[in-house]
Design a protein around this motif. Structure first.
Motif, PDB file in Angstrom:
ATOM      1  N   TYR A 133       0.830  -1.201   0.000  1.00 20.07           N
ATOM      2  CA  TYR A 133       0.000   0.000   0.000  1.00 20.07           C
ATOM      3  C   TYR A 133       0.869   1.258   0.000  1.00 20.07           C
ATOM      4  CZ  TYR A 133      -3.093   3.655   1.783  1.00 20.07           C
ATOM      5  OH  TYR A 133      -3.779   4.818   1.962  1.00 20.07           O
TER       6      TYR A 133
ATOM      7  N   VAL B 287       1.095   4.050  -3.025  1.00 26.71           N
ATOM      8  CA  VAL B 287       0.816   5.486  -2.869  1.00 26.71           C
ATOM      9  C   VAL B 287       2.017   6.319  -3.298  1.00 26.71           C
ATOM     10  CG1 VAL B 287       0.320   7.310  -1.187  1.00 26.71           C
ATOM     11  CG2 VAL B 287      -0.897   5.137  -1.052  1.00 26.71           C
TER      12      VAL B 287
ATOM     13  N   ILE C  45       2.181   8.956  -6.482  1.00 24.40           N
ATOM     14  CA  ILE C  45       2.614  10.361  -6.369  1.00 24.40           C
ATOM     15  C   ILE C  45       3.804  10.630  -7.284  1.00 24.40           C
ATOM     16  CG2 ILE C  45       3.581  12.073  -4.795  1.00 24.40           C
ATOM     17  CD1 ILE C  45       1.978  10.744  -2.559  1.00 24.40           C
TER      18      ILE C  45
ATOM     19  N   VAL D  93      -4.112  13.277  -6.414  1.00 22.39           N
ATOM     20  CA  VAL D  93      -3.450  12.492  -5.352  1.00 22.39           C
ATOM     21  C   VAL D  93      -4.491  11.916  -4.397  1.00 22.39           C
ATOM     22  CG1 VAL D  93      -1.935  12.632  -3.340  1.00 22.39           C
ATOM     23  CG2 VAL D  93      -1.254  13.690  -5.504  1.00 22.39           C
ATOM     24  N   LEU D  94      -5.468  12.758  -4.008  1.00 18.35           N
ATOM     25  CA  LEU D  94      -6.519  12.274  -3.101  1.00 18.35           C
ATOM     26  C   LEU D  94      -7.355  11.184  -3.746  1.00 18.35           C
ATOM     27  CD1 LEU D  94      -7.755  15.627  -1.484  1.00 18.35           C
ATOM     28  CD2 LEU D  94      -6.381  13.821  -0.420  1.00 18.35           C
TER      29      LEU D  94
ATOM     30  N   THR E  63      -5.234   8.065  -3.953  1.00 23.01           N
ATOM     31  CA  THR E  63      -5.058   7.477  -2.619  1.00 23.01           C
ATOM     32  C   THR E  63      -6.331   6.774  -2.170  1.00 23.01           C
ATOM     33  OG1 THR E  63      -3.465   9.219  -2.053  1.00 23.01           O
ATOM     34  CG2 THR E  63      -4.448   7.976  -0.227  1.00 23.01           C
TER      35      THR E  63
ATOM     36  N   LEU F 204      -6.559   3.474  -4.075  1.00 21.22           N
ATOM     37  CA  LEU F 204      -5.614   2.478  -3.561  1.00 21.22           C
ATOM     38  C   LEU F 204      -6.011   1.996  -2.169  1.00 21.22           C
ATOM     39  CD1 LEU F 204      -2.239   4.086  -4.733  1.00 21.22           C
ATOM     40  CD2 LEU F 204      -3.372   2.058  -5.683  1.00 21.22           C
ATOM     41  N   THR F 205      -6.509   2.940  -1.333  1.00 17.64           N
ATOM     42  CA  THR F 205      -6.931   2.557   0.016  1.00 17.64           C
ATOM     43  C   THR F 205      -8.087   1.566  -0.045  1.00 17.64           C
ATOM     44  OG1 THR F 205      -6.249   4.698   0.888  1.00 17.64           O
ATOM     45  CG2 THR F 205      -7.780   3.404   2.229  1.00 17.64           C
TER      46      THR F 205
END
Length: 375
Positions: free
Chosen positions: A26, A30, A34, A78-79, A82, A85-86
């Motif tokens: 994870y 991330v 980025i 990015v948010l 993320t 991916l989360t």
């Protein structure tokens, strides 16, 4: 209540291997996302610098607006990345958790079907299958023990009826025949007494079954002269040995002292001698030997009997197990004597085993000569 009892158990500080792998992937994903966005922006900026743009061109205005708001849309990407991916990496352990929950439900009602988990949880799968197999073995053993217990109770209940009928019959005969001769009266009275004593023995076996299942044995240790204890136990069997046409040979090393619970240990030797008498061939000898071997006292009881196959020797110390299931309880006990003897010996940090060679059966008990535990 003590202070320690109010504290929570220590938390595990180390994550499992699967958790470490998921967490590492994870974080790398991330960071990679980025880095990819930064690299894409840089490459886009380099490519745009290769062209000459006019202020009135729509694409130039769009690129200029993106440049001025790069912090906002870059942060949004990015948010969004993320979040994606989360979600992906949280759903994976949740899938694993669902598998473990399903496996736990299978363990609650174990079957012969093995538990299958995802490849990353192969080690957990192996451990769960070990637990499943142990649960199956325990359930089978408990079922067999319960069946043996029920069979033994049926045997005892059946045998209770025979001596009871005899007692009632002979007492009724004595009551209804007042003119019976003294010799015959004495004979009938003796038979009734023998049957009543047999009834007492059977009832004691019922209590023995109950005590063995409902009580926890504990020891009251003291230094005991084992030589004298064996002499005392065997002396009490002399009348019974003579009645069964058996001899007793003693080879005891003098003054062997060890820490033990004398009452419990006396029960061990009592059970072993009774077992030897029940299964010995007539006109043979039972040999009791006591020796020292390093820091252990070694007691052997040897008698002549028919050969016992290894599969029965492996089970001879199980509860309610009898060498000859066809023997009625009039010629044997409830199948608890050797099981109780094993538990008492092991509570003394000792060992007990049985050997069968030819027409001889040998029980070997080893006990530590030094105190290894306190009751």
């Amino acid at each position: 209540m003590s202070k320690r009892s109010l504290t929570w158990p220590p938390r595990r500080r180390r994550h499992s291997q699967i958790s470490q792998q998921i967490l590492a992937r994870y974080i790398l994903s991330v960071l990679g996302m980025i880095a990819g966005l930064v690299l894409a922006c840089f490459l886009g900026w380099v490519i745009c610098r290769l062209f000459i743009w006019q202020p009135y061109e729509p694409l130039y205005r769009l690129l200029k607006a993106m440049e001025e708001t790069i912090v906002f849309w870059g942060g949004g990407l990015v948010l969004l990345g993320t979040f994606f991916l989360t979600y992906r990496y949280i759903s994976k352990p949740l899938d694993y958790l669902d598998e473990v929950i399903e496996a736990a439900e299978q363990l609650a009602h174990p079957t012969d079907t093995p538990i299958h988990l995802s490849p990353p949880m192969e080690s957990i799968q192996d451990e769960l299958n070990v637990v499943r197999e142990e649960a199956l073995r325990s359930a089978l053993y408990a079922k067999e023990a319960e069946q043996r217990k029920n069979d033994m109770i049926v045997y005892l209940a059946h045998d209770l009826k025979t001596p009871l009928t005899s007692v009632i019959g002979y007492l009724s005969l004595l009551r209804d025949e007042p003119q019976i001769s003294p010799a015959l009266r004495e004979k009938y009275t003796g038979i009734a007494l023998d049957k009543a004593q047999r009834l007492e023995t059977l009832i004691n076996e019922f209590f023995e079954i109950t005590r063995f299942n409902l009580t926890q044995l504990s020891l009251d240790l003291e230094d005991v002269n084992l030589t004298r204890l064996l002499e005392q136990v065997t002396f009490e069997f002399q009348p019974t040995l003579a009645e069964k046409r058996l001899k007793l040979e003693m080879n005891l090393e003098p003054e062997v002292v060890l820490p033990c619970d004398p009452d419990k240990l006396e029960r061990v030797f009592d059970n072993l001698l009774r077992n030897a008498m029940n299964y010995s061939n007539p006109n043979t000898a039972i040999t009791v030997t006591l020796t020292r071997a390093e820091e252990m006292a070694v007691i052997t009881m040897d008698n002549h009997s028919k050969f016992i196959p290894q599969e029965k020797l492996d089970r001879i110390f199980e509860q309610f197990f009898r060498l000859d299931s066809s023997r009625s309880s009039s010629s044997g006990g409830a199948g608890l004597g050797l099981a109780i003897a094993k538990e008492i010996v092991e509570l003394h940090s000792g060992t007990i085993r049985a050997e069968s060679t030819g027409d001889r059966i040998t029980f070997v008990v080893t006990l530590p000569l030094s105190r290894t535990q306190e009751s």
